[in-house]
Design an enzyme around this catalytic site. Sequence first.
Site, PDB file in Angstrom:
ATOM      1  N   ARG A   6      37.515   4.713  68.163  1.00 59.14           N
ATOM      2  CA  ARG A   6      37.727   5.605  67.022  1.00 59.14           C
ATOM      3  C   ARG A   6      38.441   4.895  65.873  1.00 59.14           C
ATOM      4  O   ARG A   6      38.443   5.383  64.747  1.00 59.14           O
ATOM      5  CB  ARG A   6      38.570   6.812  67.458  1.00 59.14           C
ATOM      6  CG  ARG A   6      37.857   7.722  68.429  1.00 59.14           C
ATOM      7  CD  ARG A   6      38.798   8.751  68.998  1.00 59.14           C
ATOM      8  NE  ARG A   6      39.256   9.701  68.010  1.00 59.14           N
ATOM      9  CZ  ARG A   6      38.717  10.900  67.810  1.00 59.14           C
ATOM     10  NH1 ARG A   6      37.714  11.290  68.529  1.00 59.14           N
ATOM     11  NH2 ARG A   6      39.191  11.709  66.904  1.00 59.14           N
ATOM     12  N   HIS A  61      19.730  -3.358  34.197  1.00 53.63           N
ATOM     13  CA  HIS A  61      20.577  -2.590  33.286  1.00 53.63           C
ATOM     14  C   HIS A  61      22.056  -2.916  33.514  1.00 53.63           C
ATOM     15  O   HIS A  61      22.914  -2.056  33.324  1.00 53.63           O
ATOM     16  CB  HIS A  61      20.298  -1.096  33.447  1.00 53.63           C
ATOM     17  CG  HIS A  61      18.883  -0.742  33.108  1.00 53.63           C
ATOM     18  ND1 HIS A  61      18.416  -0.714  31.817  1.00 53.63           N
ATOM     19  CD2 HIS A  61      17.819  -0.467  33.890  1.00 53.63           C
ATOM     20  CE1 HIS A  61      17.128  -0.411  31.819  1.00 53.63           C
ATOM     21  NE2 HIS A  61      16.733  -0.263  33.079  1.00 53.63           N
ATOM     22  N   LYS A  65      26.101  -1.541  56.149  1.00 53.47           N
ATOM     23  CA  LYS A  65      26.230  -2.196  57.456  1.00 53.47           C
ATOM     24  C   LYS A  65      26.830  -3.589  57.274  1.00 53.47           C
ATOM     25  O   LYS A  65      27.708  -3.999  58.009  1.00 53.47           O
ATOM     26  CB  LYS A  65      24.870  -2.346  58.169  1.00 53.47           C
ATOM     27  CG  LYS A  65      24.243  -1.079  58.689  1.00 53.47           C
ATOM     28  CD  LYS A  65      24.768  -0.624  60.037  1.00 53.47           C
ATOM     29  CE  LYS A  65      25.848   0.381  59.979  1.00 53.47           C
ATOM     30  NZ  LYS A  65      25.711   1.678  59.448  1.00 53.47           N
ATOM     31  N   TRP A 107      46.090   5.735  63.689  1.00 55.16           N
ATOM     32  CA  TRP A 107      45.455   5.138  62.512  1.00 55.16           C
ATOM     33  C   TRP A 107      46.326   5.557  61.342  1.00 55.16           C
ATOM     34  O   TRP A 107      46.383   6.735  60.983  1.00 55.16           O
ATOM     35  CB  TRP A 107      44.036   5.678  62.380  1.00 55.16           C
ATOM     36  CG  TRP A 107      43.174   4.960  61.398  1.00 55.16           C
ATOM     37  CD1 TRP A 107      42.456   3.811  61.604  1.00 55.16           C
ATOM     38  CD2 TRP A 107      42.895   5.344  60.040  1.00 55.16           C
ATOM     39  NE1 TRP A 107      41.763   3.467  60.471  1.00 55.16           N
ATOM     40  CE2 TRP A 107      42.006   4.391  59.492  1.00 55.16           C
ATOM     41  CE3 TRP A 107      43.299   6.397  59.223  1.00 55.16           C
ATOM     42  CZ2 TRP A 107      41.538   4.455  58.187  1.00 55.16           C
ATOM     43  CZ3 TRP A 107      42.830   6.469  57.921  1.00 55.16           C
ATOM     44  CH2 TRP A 107      41.954   5.500  57.419  1.00 55.16           C
ATOM     45  N   LYS A 149      36.043   5.730  63.521  1.00 52.80           N
ATOM     46  CA  LYS A 149      34.757   6.312  63.872  1.00 52.80           C
ATOM     47  C   LYS A 149      34.621   7.726  63.333  1.00 52.80           C
ATOM     48  O   LYS A 149      33.576   8.125  62.861  1.00 52.80           O
ATOM     49  CB  LYS A 149      34.597   6.297  65.397  1.00 52.80           C
ATOM     50  CG  LYS A 149      33.255   6.835  65.885  1.00 52.80           C
ATOM     51  CD  LYS A 149      32.117   5.915  65.499  1.00 52.80           C
ATOM     52  CE  LYS A 149      30.761   6.452  65.846  1.00 52.80           C
ATOM     53  NZ  LYS A 149      29.706   5.810  65.041  1.00 52.80           N
ATOM     54  N   ASN A 172      47.200  14.207  66.030  1.00 53.11           N
ATOM     55  CA  ASN A 172      46.067  13.768  65.208  1.00 53.11           C
ATOM     56  C   ASN A 172      45.984  14.715  64.028  1.00 53.11           C
ATOM     57  O   ASN A 172      46.177  15.914  64.192  1.00 53.11           O
ATOM     58  CB  ASN A 172      44.740  13.869  65.967  1.00 53.11           C
ATOM     59  CG  ASN A 172      44.591  12.788  67.005  1.00 53.11           C
ATOM     60  OD1 ASN A 172      45.479  11.964  67.186  1.00 53.11           O
ATOM     61  ND2 ASN A 172      43.471  12.803  67.695  1.00 53.11           N
ATOM     62  N   GLY A 173      45.626  14.191  62.860  1.00 58.92           N
ATOM     63  CA  GLY A 173      45.476  15.043  61.681  1.00 58.92           C
ATOM     64  C   GLY A 173      46.524  14.719  60.641  1.00 58.92           C
ATOM     65  O   GLY A 173      47.219  13.697  60.721  1.00 58.92           O
ATOM     66  N   GLU A 224      22.083   1.879  53.081  1.00 61.09           N
ATOM     67  CA  GLU A 224      22.543   1.823  54.467  1.00 61.09           C
ATOM     68  C   GLU A 224      22.650   0.366  54.939  1.00 61.09           C
ATOM     69  O   GLU A 224      23.620  -0.016  55.587  1.00 61.09           O
ATOM     70  CB  GLU A 224      21.600   2.647  55.360  1.00 61.09           C
ATOM     71  CG  GLU A 224      21.837   2.556  56.859  1.00 61.09           C
ATOM     72  CD  GLU A 224      23.217   3.013  57.310  1.00 61.09           C
ATOM     73  OE1 GLU A 224      24.004   3.502  56.488  1.00 61.09           O
ATOM     74  OE2 GLU A 224      23.521   2.837  58.503  1.00 61.09           O
ATOM     75  N   CYS A 258      42.924   8.650  64.848  1.00 62.98           N
ATOM     76  CA  CYS A 258      43.861   8.685  65.972  1.00 62.98           C
ATOM     77  C   CYS A 258      43.211   9.282  67.217  1.00 62.98           C
ATOM     78  O   CYS A 258      42.252  10.045  67.127  1.00 62.98           O
ATOM     79  CB  CYS A 258      45.052   9.547  65.608  1.00 62.98           C
ATOM     80  SG  CYS A 258      45.795   9.119  64.042  1.00 62.98           S
ATOM     81  N   GLU A 316      30.601  -3.362  56.145  1.00 59.05           N
ATOM     82  CA  GLU A 316      31.588  -2.804  57.083  1.00 59.05           C
ATOM     83  C   GLU A 316      31.810  -3.672  58.315  1.00 59.05           C
ATOM     84  O   GLU A 316      32.926  -3.774  58.788  1.00 59.05           O
ATOM     85  CB  GLU A 316      31.254  -1.365  57.473  1.00 59.05           C
ATOM     86  CG  GLU A 316      29.984  -1.181  58.249  1.00 59.05           C
ATOM     87  CD  GLU A 316      29.666   0.289  58.532  1.00 59.05           C
ATOM     88  OE1 GLU A 316      30.566   1.122  58.518  1.00 59.05           O
ATOM     89  OE2 GLU A 316      28.485   0.580  58.784  1.00 59.05           O
TER      90      GLU A 316
HETATM   91  C1  F6R Z   1      28.955   3.834  58.732  1.00 60.86           C
HETATM   92  C2  F6R Z   1      29.492   5.049  59.318  1.00 60.86           C
HETATM   93  C3  F6R Z   1      30.168   6.009  58.406  1.00 60.86           C
HETATM   94  C4  F6R Z   1      29.830   7.454  58.804  1.00 60.86           C
HETATM   95  C5  F6R Z   1      30.651   8.439  57.959  1.00 60.86           C
HETATM   96  C6  F6R Z   1      30.324   9.880  58.286  1.00 60.86           C
HETATM   97  O1  F6R Z   1      28.384   3.016  59.693  1.00 60.86           O
HETATM   98  O2  F6R Z   1      29.424   5.266  60.492  1.00 60.86           O
HETATM   99  O3  F6R Z   1      29.850   5.768  57.072  1.00 60.86           O
HETATM  100  O4  F6R Z   1      28.466   7.664  58.615  1.00 60.86           O
HETATM  101  O5  F6R Z   1      32.010   8.218  58.175  1.00 60.86           O
HETATM  102  O6  F6R Z   1      30.639  10.176  59.618  1.00 60.86           O
HETATM  103  P1  F6R Z   1      30.002  11.422  60.354  1.00 60.86           P
HETATM  104  O7  F6R Z   1      28.542  11.172  60.448  1.00 60.86           O
HETATM  105  O8  F6R Z   1      30.675  11.457  61.688  1.00 60.86           O
HETATM  106  O9  F6R Z   1      30.299  12.623  59.510  1.00 60.86           O
END
Ligand code: F6R
Length: 613
Positions: free
Chosen positions: A27, A508, A489, A75, A608, A101-102, A485, A2, A492
Amino acid sequence: MCGIVGYAGSRQAAPVLLNGLEKLEYRGYDSAGVCVHNAEGLVAVKAKGRLSVLKDRLEGGSALPGCVGIGHTRWATHGAPSDVNSHPHLSYTGKIAVVHNGIIENEARLREKMLRKGATFVSETDTEVVANLIGYYYEKTGDFVRAVRETVTRLEGSFALGILCADLPGTIIAVKKDSPLIFGFGDGEHFVASDVPAILKYTQTVAYLEDGDMAVFDANHVTFYDSTGEEVEKVREKITWEMSAAERGGYDHFMLKEIFEQPKALRDTISPRLRDGKITLDGVELSAEYLRGLRKIYLVACGSAYYVSVLAKYIIEKNCRIPAEAMMASEFRYCDPVVDEKNLVIFVSQSGETADTLAALREAKTRGAHTLAIVNVVGSAIAKAADQVIYTWAGPEIAVATTKAFSTQLAVVYLLAMQMAKTLGTMSDEQYATIVEGLEQLPYDVDQVLSPKYLERCQYLASRCCGHHDAFYIGRNIDSGICMEGSLKLKEIAYLHSEAYPAGELKHGPISLIEDGMLVVALSTVRELFDKTMANVKEVKARGADVLCITLEDLEEQAGKIADNTIGIPAIHPMLQPSLSIIPLQLFSYYVALARGCDVDKPRNLAKSVTVE
Ligand code: F6R
């Protein structure tokens, strides 16, 4: 997650709020709303869906006159995305409007209590409980500030709140605990927001609210209180980055812009820490005696930051000879970890606000461990809570899928591991000097992998592979961390099912899923394991997989004899190689997502900054 923005001044509030919310879109959200105090009282307009729906409803803001207001992007957590569950929420008394927020963890109990007192609810949200509590205490006391105080002492969980009162036109109260909130100073106007970009167009002078802080303000005055109710002065800080840093600047997407910003972000992160051929991490005190006494180093994080931690385990163990373990913060919290003063616990986070990482940090501190945070957002909760902090200087990262923050976190891991290795004497001077040279060169190396040759290749391969439904990413040693990673990518932003497996583990179990046409991305940059990984590639090829192999330039021809397609990247120091391997994987995912028509910067269901558990 949010986003909050609040405004008190002489401009029309609604357009300012809508502009701020637009800057917070990154976000992640699923509905939006604003409430403005005008001649009719508190007028709230809310809409499920994109901000554009709300904007249309408000005719860009002109349909809602008034110079004081609060806005929110939601959100969904409590209750589905809908107009009625969107913020701002009005109290049952009609006197109070709240954006939040929260998460309020004792929401159910408080809701019961308020129902007994005759309050009514129209939404399923925890926020309406807050609005009703403030409304109730305001009826009782006739004092807006006191009503907010009475309420927040009863809230369990996390909150950043922006609050309006129908009887006090012009006044906004902002208060926070475990959720970020900044205050913005303007000329005859004041702002509040959950994140800097929301108000950067109007002011660069801000104050960061601490947990328990409250700001009571109108256009011309602000009074700050701390958690004990004492009046306090807040330090005014200047935001050093420009709005352009949070704008797309000619790129089609923030993600692409941020991919291209990686050489600069790496330079900004590495250069200030290299002096006369030596790595110096200011403020990081880890003596040889302390390091020698360590039983284990834990690295704790979520998502991509966790994958950096997985890579860090390999890098620290190899160079420092201290056992290291990467753990997901959501697991660390509740697994009763064997952690005490003989453990260094490193937390990795771009936002510095991730709820699980923050809670894990507090858990580690409670158990007596020394904590060190690798964080991008200056002054964030994790940066403040850790004993020591090393900042990644990636600049604002707007795209939901991380790229430059990941790369700079990895760079900090190199720096930290090297500093510890030097302190411990586990590395020769020659090895150290070679890596320092490699670090100086790294931004230029990354730049090379961003050249048109690689872009075109990734674009072509993406157009070939975008029709696949499933993918496996396989690699050995540090390549396996980069596979995690790369795979994340792809899922997501391109919504393509994908799994990462250490190449040797494939047989396995998961190899039973390999069938004709399955996409396998094989990463093979660890020279001494090349033959082993290629043997695994042969196994999946024999079962019909369509293999894309990313390897070192000089091994590309050999790989091409087995894989369907290859990308060759320059060979650099083996420890630093992951910084190059990740680039084609980022580009590949980006172009697959584009080819599949996905919203690259705002992937569905994602946020985000994940400030809930
Ligand atoms: C993936 C991504 C997320 C963040 C995760 C941790 O592209 O961005 O997996 O890496 O939510 O977020 P932070 O780094 O802000 O703690």
